[in-house]
Write an enzyme that holds these catalytic residues in place. Structure first.
Site, PDB file in Angstrom:
ATOM      1  N   SER A 116       0.815  -1.221   0.000  1.00  0.00           N
ATOM      2  CA  SER A 116       0.000   0.000   0.000  1.00  0.00           C
ATOM      3  C   SER A 116       0.846   1.267   0.000  1.00  0.00           C
ATOM      4  O   SER A 116       0.364   2.331  -0.400  1.00  0.00           O
ATOM      5  CB  SER A 116      -0.933   0.003   1.217  1.00  0.00           C
ATOM      6  OG  SER A 116      -0.192  -0.172   2.414  1.00  0.00           O
ATOM      7  N   ASP A 163      -2.723   6.129  11.816  1.00  0.00           N
ATOM      8  CA  ASP A 163      -1.862   5.698  10.712  1.00  0.00           C
ATOM      9  C   ASP A 163      -0.617   6.579  10.682  1.00  0.00           C
ATOM     10  O   ASP A 163      -0.650   7.715  10.217  1.00  0.00           O
ATOM     11  CB  ASP A 163      -2.621   5.804   9.387  1.00  0.00           C
ATOM     12  CG  ASP A 163      -1.818   5.256   8.212  1.00  0.00           C
ATOM     13  OD1 ASP A 163      -0.630   4.916   8.411  1.00  0.00           O
ATOM     14  OD2 ASP A 163      -2.369   5.171   7.097  1.00  0.00           O
ATOM     15  N   HIS A 171       1.616   5.323   6.482  1.00  0.00           N
ATOM     16  CA  HIS A 171       1.349   5.876   5.156  1.00  0.00           C
ATOM     17  C   HIS A 171       1.522   7.388   5.189  1.00  0.00           C
ATOM     18  O   HIS A 171       1.845   7.967   6.228  1.00  0.00           O
ATOM     19  CB  HIS A 171      -0.061   5.491   4.700  1.00  0.00           C
ATOM     20  CG  HIS A 171      -0.257   4.014   4.550  1.00  0.00           C
ATOM     21  ND1 HIS A 171      -0.768   3.228   5.571  1.00  0.00           N
ATOM     22  CD2 HIS A 171       0.014   3.177   3.529  1.00  0.00           C
ATOM     23  CE1 HIS A 171      -0.805   1.965   5.173  1.00  0.00           C
ATOM     24  NE2 HIS A 171      -0.336   1.905   3.934  1.00  0.00           N
TER      25      HIS A 171
END
Length: 526
Positions: free
Chosen positions: A262, A497, A500
């Site tokens: 990702s 998160d 990312h």
């Protein structure tokens, strides 16, 4: 009898002479000190010019003329702007003049005070004096350097700094037009600094509807915006500003393919947004199968019709085959570290391949290596993650050597992207919410073992593979993660998160590095 003539000064004449003489003496002393001070002759001078006085509050972005190389706003009394060379000019527009200006010059290495000068400003505005003096200092520095001028307002006994680097057309133009040096291999992109640049970001959340929810921090409620405006400046070289039209020409008629987890999708979405803004008709950029980009596992193929090219993403967390096998009476998930991902047939004929893997190689996601790694019919009862990672990369390297045609395909491997969890990991209360600026120092962070393994494997390959070294520059950017803004729920999000990256953001810089390498290859092939 003739009256004797008297010799006297009228008060007005006395004032004019005194003012003229005093001003001339002060200016003479300033330039004498400037040109004779040996500490200013070093090529390491980093001009930090401080103007004392309340008039600094009057400086604003409206005070600069059309021929200005940089403009900006003052926040908490500080305006920072880049000066390229001594040709920079300021057009004065009835700005209030200050009577005395204190100029401080600091050394680049220690940032300690080198010398202080106090000069009469005459009729110059604050901006005019900054420009005039800064240009003099800049002339003593190699022109490849970009000195910074700061206007600093004193508050009590301390200086309050807020860095504001304004958009600089001349800097951007020079970065765009300047071809990469032929000796670019000597440039270590991991060493440098982040410079706040108001000409960034290169696109916006509103201009790019292709950003999926997980990376769309601003839409999800993030209010601060500086995380989008930082530009990476390598220590000993320049990266050309990303030119989407030029990039589209570089990939005209070609397939640009990203393969990985990702975080590679993070970079791929960044590339889509960077390129899409250069296409006049957005309808001529579309996903070949009508798929909407989501967090869910999937492959995507975006066509840029006008350039007959595609920008594609294929998910492969490990680059090798995720499988299932029987252990005792149970069928369990395994990872075939001796077999490449079955989707590899779709990558084979790409013109540019950008691989990554690292994020999923953790003890948690690999079941701590217990009955998980498989080679042939053998399922290892236990295998260390580093050993398994090296064997998997060796499998990938063998596939590249056997299936990639060097004359057609350029291969990149992006090394690991750092996480910035504090107080735990992603599944144990880790967070990064309070971060709004890059770190000042990353020396405490050790170099990733996975990067070392990848470098060792790639060094032995037959097909040349370029490593996109993003680890070092990304380690500073604790402020660039979605944190609680990875969903529209915002602060109600339990799991933060910190792995990312928000878009626009750090992955845009990764793509500037990719662009640089492709541009260099084209330049060297001529």
């Amino acid at each position: 009898m003739e009256r004797q003539k008297s010799f006297s000064f009228k008060p007005s004449k006395l004032f004019v002479c005194s003012f003229t003489g005093g001003s001339s003496l002060l200016v003479f002393l300033f330039f004498f000190n400037f040109f004779t001070d040996p500490s200013l002759n070093s090529r390491e001078i980093f001009p930090r010019i401080s103007l004392a006085g309340s008039e600094v509050r009057n400086v604003s972005s409206n005070s600069f003329g059309s021929n200005v190389s940089s403009v900006g706003e003052v926040k908490n009394g500080v305006l920072e702007r880049s000066l390229v060379n001594e040709s920079v000019k300021i057009e004065r527009r009835n700005q209030p003049a200050v009577s005395k200006i204190e100029i401080k010059v600091s050394d680049a290495g220690s940032h300690g005070l080198v010398s202080t000068h106090e000069v009469e400003s005459g009729n110059r505005s604050t901006e005019g004096v900054v420009d005039y003096v800064a240009r003099k200092f800049t002339a003593k520095v190699d022109k490849s350097d970009v000195p910074i001028a700061k206007i600093e307002e004193k508050k009590s006994n301390e200086s309050s700094y807020v860095t504001v680097n304004a958009p600089n057309p001349s800097v951007n133009a020079s970065r765009e037009s300047k071809k990469p040096t032929a000796d670019w291999s000597k440039c270590d992109f991991s060493k440098g600094r982040w410079v706040l640049d108001d000409s960034y970001p290169l696109y916006s959340n509103s201009s790019c509807p292709l950003i999926d929810e997980g990376f769309n921090c601003q839409t999800n409620g993030r209010m601060d915006k500086d995380y989008m405006k930082w530009r990476w400046q390598p220590q000993n070289c320049n990266i050309p500003r990303f030119n989407p039209v030029k990039m589209l020409e570089l990939i005209r008629g070609k397939r640009l393919v990203f393969v990985g987890d990702s975080l590679n999708r993070n970079q791929w979405e960044s590339m889509l947004c960077l390129l899409r803004g250069a296409v006049k008709d957005p309808s001529r950029v579309f996903e070949a199968h009508g798929r909407k980009i989501t967090k869910s596992r999937g492959n995507y193929n975006f066509k840029f019709v006008d350039y007959k090219c595609s920008v594609e993403f294929y998910v492969s967390h490990y680059l090798v085959h995720e499988s299932k096998a029987r252990v005792g009476q149970k069928k369990v998930q395994t990872l075939r570290i001796d077999t490449l991902d079955k989707g590899s047939s779709k990558w084979k004929n790409a013109d540019i391949l950008v691989f990554n893997t690292a994020h999923w190689w953790s003890h948690y996601k690999t079941k701590a290596g217990v009955n998980y790694y498989q080679e042939g019919d053998l399922i290892h009862h236990h295998l260390d993650v580093s050993v398994a990672y090296k064997r998997a990369l060796t499998t990938w390297a063998s596939w590249v050597d056997q299936n990639i045609r060097q004359r057609r395909t350029r291969v990149f491997f992006r090394n690991s992207s750092p996480s910035h969890f504090s107080g735990g990991q992603w599944n144990s209360g880790g967070h990064c919410r309070e971060a709004t600026r890059p770190l000042n120092d990353t020396s405490h962070r050790s170099y990733s073992e996975k990067n070392i393994i990848a470098e060792e494997v790639i060094e032995k390959m037959k097909i040349p593979v370029t490593i996109l070294n993003v680890t070092g520059l990304s380690e500073f950017r604790i402020d660039g993660h979605p944190s609680i803004y990875g969903t529209q729920r915002g602060s109600s999000r339990v799991v933060q998160d910190c792995s990312h990256w928000c878009l626009p953001g750090v992955p845009d810089t990764w793509n500037e590095l990719l662009y640089f390498h492709l541009l260099t290859q084209e330049s060297n092939s001529r």
